[in-house]
Scaffold this motif. Structure first.
Motif, PDB file in Angstrom:
ATOM      1  N   VAL A   2      -7.152  78.158  48.110  1.00 58.59           N
ATOM      2  CA  VAL A   2      -6.941  79.544  48.540  1.00 58.59           C
ATOM      3  C   VAL A   2      -7.237  80.528  47.420  1.00 58.59           C
ATOM      4  CG1 VAL A   2      -5.366  78.999  50.436  1.00 58.59           C
ATOM      5  CG2 VAL A   2      -4.439  79.390  48.162  1.00 58.59           C
ATOM      6  N   ALA A   3      -7.041  80.118  46.171  1.00 60.87           N
ATOM      7  CA  ALA A   3      -7.344  81.008  45.046  1.00 60.87           C
ATOM      8  C   ALA A   3      -8.838  81.335  45.004  1.00 60.87           C
ATOM      9  CB  ALA A   3      -6.897  80.380  43.730  1.00 60.87           C
ATOM     10  N   ALA A   4      -9.666  80.375  45.417  1.00 58.36           N
ATOM     11  CA  ALA A   4     -11.116  80.588  45.454  1.00 58.36           C
ATOM     12  C   ALA A   4     -11.566  81.212  46.775  1.00 58.36           C
ATOM     13  CB  ALA A   4     -11.839  79.260  45.236  1.00 58.36           C
ATOM     14  N   GLY A   5     -10.624  81.411  47.698  1.00 55.33           N
ATOM     15  CA  GLY A   5     -10.949  82.041  48.972  1.00 55.33           C
ATOM     16  C   GLY A   5     -11.527  81.100  50.017  1.00 55.33           C
ATOM     17  N   ASP A   6     -11.316  79.788  49.854  1.00 57.54           N
ATOM     18  CA  ASP A   6     -11.848  78.818  50.824  1.00 57.54           C
ATOM     19  C   ASP A   6     -11.373  79.103  52.243  1.00 57.54           C
ATOM     20  OD1 ASP A   6     -13.134  77.533  48.763  1.00 57.54           O
ATOM     21  OD2 ASP A   6     -11.860  75.733  48.801  1.00 57.54           O
ATOM     22  N   HIS A   7     -10.148  79.624  52.377  1.00 58.01           N
ATOM     23  CA  HIS A   7      -9.591  79.899  53.702  1.00 58.01           C
ATOM     24  C   HIS A   7     -10.250  81.091  54.399  1.00 58.01           C
ATOM     25  CE1 HIS A   7      -7.539  82.555  50.963  1.00 58.01           C
ATOM     26  NE2 HIS A   7      -6.908  83.162  51.955  1.00 58.01           N
ATOM     27  N   LYS A   8     -11.074  81.828  53.668  1.00 57.43           N
ATOM     28  CA  LYS A   8     -11.760  82.979  54.242  1.00 57.43           C
ATOM     29  C   LYS A   8     -13.233  82.707  54.523  1.00 57.43           C
ATOM     30  CE  LYS A   8      -8.686  86.210  51.877  1.00 57.43           C
ATOM     31  NZ  LYS A   8      -8.567  87.286  50.888  1.00 57.43           N
ATOM     32  N   LYS A   9     -13.661  81.483  54.211  1.00 59.33           N
ATOM     33  CA  LYS A   9     -15.065  81.116  54.416  1.00 59.33           C
ATOM     34  C   LYS A   9     -15.296  80.666  55.855  1.00 59.33           C
ATOM     35  CE  LYS A   9     -15.731  79.989  49.575  1.00 59.33           C
ATOM     36  NZ  LYS A   9     -15.921  78.929  48.587  1.00 59.33           N
ATOM     37  N   ALA A  10     -16.532  80.801  56.300  1.00 63.08           N
ATOM     38  CA  ALA A  10     -16.901  80.515  57.696  1.00 63.08           C
ATOM     39  C   ALA A  10     -16.503  79.105  58.124  1.00 63.08           C
ATOM     40  CB  ALA A  10     -18.402  80.725  57.890  1.00 63.08           C
ATOM     41  N   ALA A  11     -16.675  78.122  57.246  1.00 63.16           N
ATOM     42  CA  ALA A  11     -16.354  76.739  57.615  1.00 63.16           C
ATOM     43  C   ALA A  11     -14.875  76.591  57.941  1.00 63.16           C
ATOM     44  CB  ALA A  11     -16.746  75.783  56.487  1.00 63.16           C
ATOM     45  N   PHE A  12     -14.007  77.231  57.169  1.00 62.30           N
ATOM     46  CA  PHE A  12     -12.577  77.140  57.449  1.00 62.30           C
ATOM     47  C   PHE A  12     -12.196  78.012  58.648  1.00 62.30           C
ATOM     48  CE2 PHE A  12      -8.066  77.983  57.158  1.00 62.30           C
ATOM     49  CZ  PHE A  12      -7.572  76.693  57.001  1.00 62.30           C
ATOM     50  N   LEU A  13     -12.767  79.184  58.740  1.00 64.21           N
ATOM     51  CA  LEU A  13     -12.474  80.076  59.864  1.00 64.21           C
ATOM     52  C   LEU A  13     -12.892  79.463  61.200  1.00 64.21           C
ATOM     53  CD1 LEU A  13     -13.400  83.507  58.267  1.00 64.21           C
ATOM     54  CD2 LEU A  13     -11.094  82.631  58.757  1.00 64.21           C
TER      55      LEU A  13
ATOM     56  N   LEU B 107     -12.240  76.450  61.869  1.00 62.67           N
ATOM     57  CA  LEU B 107     -11.082  75.607  62.181  1.00 62.67           C
ATOM     58  C   LEU B 107      -9.890  76.456  62.616  1.00 62.67           C
ATOM     59  CD1 LEU B 107     -11.241  73.170  59.134  1.00 62.67           C
ATOM     60  CD2 LEU B 107     -12.059  72.746  61.473  1.00 62.67           C
ATOM     61  N   ASN B 108      -9.645  77.540  61.904  1.00 66.62           N
ATOM     62  CA  ASN B 108      -8.552  78.456  62.244  1.00 66.62           C
ATOM     63  C   ASN B 108      -9.034  79.881  62.014  1.00 66.62           C
ATOM     64  OD1 ASN B 108      -6.274  80.038  62.504  1.00 66.62           O
ATOM     65  ND2 ASN B 108      -4.964  78.741  61.281  1.00 66.62           N
ATOM     66  N   PRO B 109      -9.301  80.615  63.070  1.00 67.48           N
ATOM     67  CA  PRO B 109      -9.839  81.967  62.924  1.00 67.48           C
ATOM     68  C   PRO B 109      -8.902  82.929  62.194  1.00 67.48           C
ATOM     69  CG  PRO B 109      -9.418  81.445  65.248  1.00 67.48           C
ATOM     70  CD  PRO B 109      -9.166  80.205  64.461  1.00 67.48           C
ATOM     71  N   MET B 110      -7.626  82.567  62.050  1.00 64.71           N
ATOM     72  CA  MET B 110      -6.692  83.401  61.292  1.00 64.71           C
ATOM     73  C   MET B 110      -6.796  83.137  59.796  1.00 64.71           C
ATOM     74  SD  MET B 110      -5.333  85.338  63.508  1.00 64.71           S
ATOM     75  CE  MET B 110      -4.027  86.090  62.567  1.00 64.71           C
ATOM     76  N   GLY B 111      -7.482  82.070  59.407  1.00 70.60           N
ATOM     77  CA  GLY B 111      -7.652  81.767  57.993  1.00 70.60           C
ATOM     78  C   GLY B 111      -6.397  81.248  57.326  1.00 70.60           C
ATOM     79  N   LYS B 112      -5.489  80.678  58.113  1.00 75.84           N
ATOM     80  CA  LYS B 112      -4.222  80.179  57.560  1.00 75.84           C
ATOM     81  C   LYS B 112      -4.227  78.665  57.488  1.00 75.84           C
ATOM     82  CE  LYS B 112      -1.296  83.881  59.417  1.00 75.84           C
ATOM     83  NZ  LYS B 112      -0.130  84.128  60.281  1.00 75.84           N
ATOM     84  N   THR B 113      -3.481  78.153  56.529  1.00 70.26           N
ATOM     85  CA  THR B 113      -3.268  76.714  56.423  1.00 70.26           C
ATOM     86  C   THR B 113      -1.832  76.433  56.824  1.00 70.26           C
ATOM     87  OG1 THR B 113      -2.501  76.781  54.125  1.00 70.26           O
ATOM     88  CG2 THR B 113      -4.877  76.553  54.485  1.00 70.26           C
ATOM     89  N   PRO B 114      -1.544  75.212  57.245  1.00 70.23           N
ATOM     90  CA  PRO B 114      -2.411  74.045  57.359  1.00 70.23           C
ATOM     91  C   PRO B 114      -3.144  74.009  58.697  1.00 70.23           C
ATOM     92  CG  PRO B 114      -0.177  73.405  57.884  1.00 70.23           C
ATOM     93  CD  PRO B 114      -0.130  74.866  57.514  1.00 70.23           C
TER      94      PRO B 114
END
Length: 162
Positions: free
Chosen positions: A35-46, A48-55
């Motif tokens: 998350v520090a590198a912003g992986d949760h805001k990248k298209a590949a993660f979005l 999986l979850n369009p809100m960008g939240k884990t898990p």
């Protein structure tokens, strides 16, 4: 396809799914989300979850996000472990405590911790209100466990894990 759980290392919301998987003998592959590198805001993660939240849980049938839904899914995979209770009534009680933990414990914990970790702007009034609600919720849990070995019934359920 194996089960994959996408989260950052210290994400406490993933733990109930991981523990339920252990109880049910289900292997989970951990996929680190930086998350520090912003992986949760990248298209590949979005994707999986369009809100960008884990898990997020990847299953052979598709993706499930929201930590309690993930844990319930894993618990349902083996009915014989009775992680969701031994009867319909116990299942209702498990749901009651899961909702309680999500709404009263996790939400308040996140408000407090995000201010301590400086993820959210420090607001003394919000911090102290959340802390008071969290203490009240923990007291409810302690009061219940004072007279009960388990949250529901006579064995470990997802309510104990959450």
């Amino acid at each position: 396809m194996a089960f994959k759980i996408h989260a950052y290392d210290a994400d406490f919301l993933k733990f109930k799914t991981q523990v339920a998987a252990q109880y049910n003998g289900i292997a989970l592959e951990n996929v680190n989300v930086d998350v520090a590198a912003g992986d949760h805001k990248k298209a590949a993660f979005l994707a999986l979850n369009p809100m960008g939240k884990t898990p997020v849980l990847e299953t052979p049938d598709g993706v499930i996000f929201e930590s309690t839904a993930m844990a319930r899914y894993i618990a349902r995979l083996r009915r014989d472990t009775e992680l969701l209770g031994a009867s319909f009534f116990e299942s209702g009680q498990v749901d009651q405590w899961l909702d309680f933990c999500s709404l009263e414990v996790e939400t308040q914990s996140q408000i407090v911790m995000h201010q301590i970790w400086e993820i959210a702007e420090l607001n003394g009034a919000i911090f102290h209100a959340a802390k008071a609600k969290l203490i009240k919720a923990v007291n409810v849990l302690e009061g219940h466990l004072l007279y009960n070995t388990y949250m529901v019934g006579n064995s470990v359920t997802l309510a104990d894990i959450a």
